[in-house]
Design a protein around this motif. Structure first.
Motif, short mmCIF file in Angstrom:
data_model
loop_
_atom_site.label_atom_id
_atom_site.label_comp_id
_atom_site.label_asym_id
_atom_site.label_seq_id
_atom_site.Cartn_x
_atom_site.Cartn_y
_atom_site.Cartn_z
N ALA A 1 0.82 -1.22 0.00
CA ALA A 1 0.00 0.00 0.00
C ALA A 1 0.85 1.27 0.00
CB ALA A 1 -0.92 0.00 1.23
N ARG A 2 2.11 1.18 0.43
CA ARG A 2 2.97 2.37 0.49
C ARG A 2 3.43 2.83 -0.89
NH1 ARG A 2 7.82 2.46 2.80
NH2 ARG A 2 7.54 4.60 3.52
N CYS A 3 3.28 1.99 -1.92
CA CYS A 3 3.69 2.37 -3.27
C CYS A 3 2.73 3.45 -3.78
CB CYS A 3 3.64 1.14 -4.18
SG CYS A 3 4.40 1.38 -5.79
N MET A 4 3.28 4.62 -4.07
CA MET A 4 2.45 5.78 -4.38
C MET A 4 2.28 5.98 -5.88
SD MET A 4 5.33 8.67 -3.48
CE MET A 4 4.36 10.09 -3.96
N GLU A 5 1.31 6.78 -6.28
CA GLU A 5 1.13 7.15 -7.68
C GLU A 5 2.11 8.28 -7.98
OE1 GLU A 5 0.71 7.04 -11.01
OE2 GLU A 5 -1.18 6.10 -10.49
N LEU B 1 7.77 -4.87 -13.03
CA LEU B 1 6.61 -3.97 -13.04
C LEU B 1 6.17 -3.69 -11.60
CD1 LEU B 1 4.81 -5.80 -15.97
CD2 LEU B 1 6.17 -3.70 -16.10
N ILE B 2 7.03 -3.02 -10.89
CA ILE B 2 6.92 -2.90 -9.43
C ILE B 2 5.63 -2.22 -8.98
CG2 ILE B 2 8.02 -1.86 -7.40
CD1 ILE B 2 10.74 -2.39 -8.98
N PRO B 3 5.28 -1.04 -9.51
CA PRO B 3 4.03 -0.42 -9.04
C PRO B 3 2.81 -1.31 -9.26
CG PRO B 3 5.36 1.16 -10.26
CD PRO B 3 5.98 -0.18 -10.47
N GLU B 4 2.84 -2.09 -10.35
CA GLU B 4 1.69 -2.95 -10.65
C GLU B 4 1.53 -4.05 -9.62
OE1 GLU B 4 1.31 -4.17 -14.70
OE2 GLU B 4 2.34 -2.40 -15.46
N LEU C 1 -1.33 -4.85 -6.69
CA LEU C 1 -2.06 -6.12 -6.67
C LEU C 1 -1.98 -6.80 -5.30
CD1 LEU C 1 -1.06 -7.38 -10.21
CD2 LEU C 1 -3.39 -6.82 -9.45
N ILE C 2 -0.82 -6.77 -4.64
CA ILE C 2 -0.76 -7.42 -3.33
C ILE C 2 -1.51 -6.60 -2.29
CG2 ILE C 2 1.36 -8.68 -3.82
CD1 ILE C 2 2.87 -6.77 -2.04
N TYR C 3 -1.52 -5.26 -2.45
CA TYR C 3 -2.33 -4.43 -1.54
C TYR C 3 -3.81 -4.84 -1.63
CZ TYR C 3 -5.31 -0.46 -0.34
OH TYR C 3 -6.31 0.33 0.14
N LYS C 4 -4.25 -5.14 -2.84
CA LYS C 4 -5.65 -5.51 -3.05
C LYS C 4 -5.91 -7.00 -2.81
CE LYS C 4 -6.39 -1.79 -6.39
NZ LYS C 4 -6.57 -1.44 -7.83
N GLY C 5 -4.85 -7.72 -2.42
CA GLY C 5 -5.03 -9.14 -2.13
C GLY C 5 -5.07 -10.02 -3.37
N LYS C 6 -4.70 -9.49 -4.52
CA LYS C 6 -4.72 -10.25 -5.77
C LYS C 6 -3.34 -10.89 -6.00
CE LYS C 6 -8.29 -7.35 -7.88
NZ LYS C 6 -8.69 -6.52 -9.03
N ALA D 1 -0.51 -10.87 -9.05
CA ALA D 1 0.81 -10.28 -8.75
C ALA D 1 1.93 -11.21 -9.19
CB ALA D 1 0.91 -9.98 -7.26
N VAL D 2 1.74 -12.52 -8.98
CA VAL D 2 2.73 -13.49 -9.42
C VAL D 2 2.90 -13.44 -10.94
CG1 VAL D 2 3.31 -15.94 -9.57
CG2 VAL D 2 2.28 -15.02 -7.49
N GLN D 3 1.80 -13.36 -11.65
CA GLN D 3 1.85 -13.31 -13.12
C GLN D 3 2.61 -12.08 -13.61
OE1 GLN D 3 -2.34 -13.46 -13.96
NE2 GLN D 3 -2.48 -15.68 -13.71
N ARG D 4 2.40 -10.94 -12.95
CA ARG D 4 3.11 -9.72 -13.35
C ARG D 4 4.59 -9.82 -13.01
NH1 ARG D 4 0.93 -7.86 -17.24
NH2 ARG D 4 1.60 -5.69 -16.98
N LEU D 5 4.90 -10.42 -11.88
CA LEU D 5 6.30 -10.56 -11.47
C LEU D 5 7.07 -11.47 -12.41
CD1 LEU D 5 8.61 -10.12 -9.46
CD2 LEU D 5 7.58 -11.87 -7.99
#
Length: 496
Positions: free
Chosen positions: A44-48, A72-75, A79-84, A88-92
């Motif tokens: 959640a600390r990752c800002m826009e 793709l760090i912000p992405e 995703l982990i902030y939202k519990g997805k 998140a694994v797929q993006r990583l």
């Protein structure tokens, strides 16, 4: 972007580490996991921040800034902030073949260029990466996925370090048949023998990934040195392309009197033999492998202040050394960024790594000695052989010479004698070993690396490519993965 106000509401928090006094009694990994709730807060600390530099992978001020594999760090933070977590694994995995390695051993240049880090402690990017991939393994989401169609093309990869494994993994996913050749007795290169087990577990973490690659069709052949056991020309005749990823394994030596005495070793040899011993015998048994080097009850001097030097400190402590000191020829870094080291450059500030933490806990002081130069290794003769007994050093300052270059200048009356039974040279690497290049007619650059342009990675030999430290010189695991991936793309273009 994570939570819109997360960076204002939550403080940076790192996962707990096992206490130094406990972890030095074994060879298990010292880092522990976040709880899922804690990881989501850190995401959640990752800002826009508009234009994130964390995934840029730029060279700024002669150092890497941001993630070299362009994670793709912000992405995935969002995703982990939202519990997805599965998303998140797929993006990583879209940008990094082995986040379980980088999540453990990468120095995290991404965090040095995090926008939050301008005013507050950076987002815990490395820890978040570790959390994502470990959850994926725990949930059973990481499974072998062999390519549905094979291309009929065969590629040989020489070297099984991070560059070689990344190239092999990518090329295999594209449907080519891959054989990886490794001269050591185990697959992994730097990952198995260059990094101690307490940072990267060989039987749990490395073996887990290699098992998946084998199940996907990658073939591994150990105990085969290209240029000695097998000629490069033979690989060229049997394969459609060859990737050279043998690393930069020529260690920088210490040219002082007494260097050849018994008890003086290159750090890489010390670490390699210790890991081999751990993998071949029970750690608590008395018998040792033939080439084992022990620091037990010895005064240890580590010459070199980098990560490898720190790994030597931590290894010597676990072996039961009597004392340990680490010599660094450079000055101590400042506690905060200097004006000439602005964001998003890599922050050149003082860090206390795990080995130093352990030395402080056991011996009451940081083992590092800054601005110190070794002048002589003092020896005695035992049974006709010179054996190390001490080290003579001087303090130095860095001043400019007549050409404006910084050179070390000895400080008068600063000589000191240090008791030593074991000396470990951790001064980095000069480049790849020369034998293969000379026997095969490979062109090399001014720094002795295999000559191949970044982007196409082609050597002067048709169908032969070079990647990783063998091409660029000593660097980070994450840079090696990046080069392996990009070389795979170049090889695929060549084959198709």
């Amino acid at each position: 972007m994570g939570k819109a106000t997360g960076f204002m509401e939550y403080q940076r928090q790192l996962p707990a580490e096992r206490p130094p006094a406990a972890r030095v009694k074994d060879w298990e990994e010292f880092k522990q996991k976040f709880s899922q709730a804690a990881a989501q807060k850190q995401g959640a600390r990752c800002m826009e921040c508009g234009i994130p530099f964390c995934h840029s992978g730029l060279q700024i001020g002669g150092m890497v800034s941001g993630c070299p594999v362009n994670n793709l760090i912000p992405e995935w933070n969002d995703l982990i902030y939202k519990g997805k977590w599965k998303e998140a694994v797929q993006r990583l995995l879209k940008t990094n073949n082995f986040p379980e390695f980088t999540g453990r051993v990468c120095p995290a240049p991404c965090e040095g260029s995090c926008t939050v880090g301008l005013n507050d402690p950076a987002v815990t990017i490395k820890a978040n990466e570790y959390q994502i991939i470990e959850k994926a393994f725990a949930e059973g989401w990481i499974k072998p996925e062999p390519p549905a169609v094979r291309s009929g093309k065969k590629v040989a990869v020489v070297g099984s370090g991070p560059a070689g494994l990344a190239a092999a993994d990518q090329l295999n996913k594209l449907g080519h048949q891959i054989t990886v050749y490794e001269r050591q007795d185990r697959i992994g290169g730097l990952l198995v023998y260059g990094i101690p087990n307490m940072k990267l577990d060989k039987t749990k973490v490395l073996a887990r990934r290699l098992k998946i690659m084998e199940a996907e069709g990658v073939e591994f052949q150990t105990g085969t040195e290209i240029g000695t056991d097998l000629a490069l020309t033979q690989l060229q005749s049997e394969f459609d392309a060859v990737v050279l990823a043998g690393g930069a394994t020529k260690a920088r030596d210490l040219d002082v009197p007494g260097r050849q005495a018994k008890g003086v070793y290159f750090a890489v040899d010390y670490l390699t033999r210790n890991t081999r011993h751990l993998l071949e015998t029970e750690p608590d048994k008395a018998e040792k492998t033939a080439d084992y080097i022990s620091a037990a009850d010895k005064d240890v001097i580590v010459i070199g202040g980098g990560d490898t030097g720190t790994d030597c400190v931590a290894t010597a402590i676990r072996q039961g050394c009597k004392s340990v000191n680490q010599f660094e020829i450079m000055p101590q870094a400042p506690l905060t960024r200097k004006d000439d080291n602005p964001w998003p450059e890599w922050p050149q500030i003082l860090k206390v790594d795990y080995g130093q933490e352990e030395a402080i806990e056991l011996f009451g002081a940081d083992p590092r000695q800054f601005l110190i130069m070794t002048k002589e290794i003092i020896t005695k003769t035992e049974q006709g052989q010179k054996v190390v007994t001490a080290v003579r050093t001087v303090k130095i300052n860095w001043d400019k010479d007549e050409n404006g270059r910084f050179v070390p200048v000895e400080v008068a009356d600063s000589e000191k004698i240090w008791s030593a039974d074991l000396i470990l040279i951790a001064m980095g690497f000069l480049g790849p070993e020369a034998a293969l290049a000379e026997s095969a007619g490979l062109e090399r650059d001014q720094r002795s690396n295999i000559k191949a342009a970044y982007g196409d990675f082609k050597t002067n030999l048709t169908g032969v490519f070079a990647a990783g430290d063998m091409r660029r010189g000593q660097s980070l695991v994450v840079n090696a993965i990046d080069e392996g991936r990009r070389t795979a793309a170049a090889v695929d273009q060549y084959l198709t």
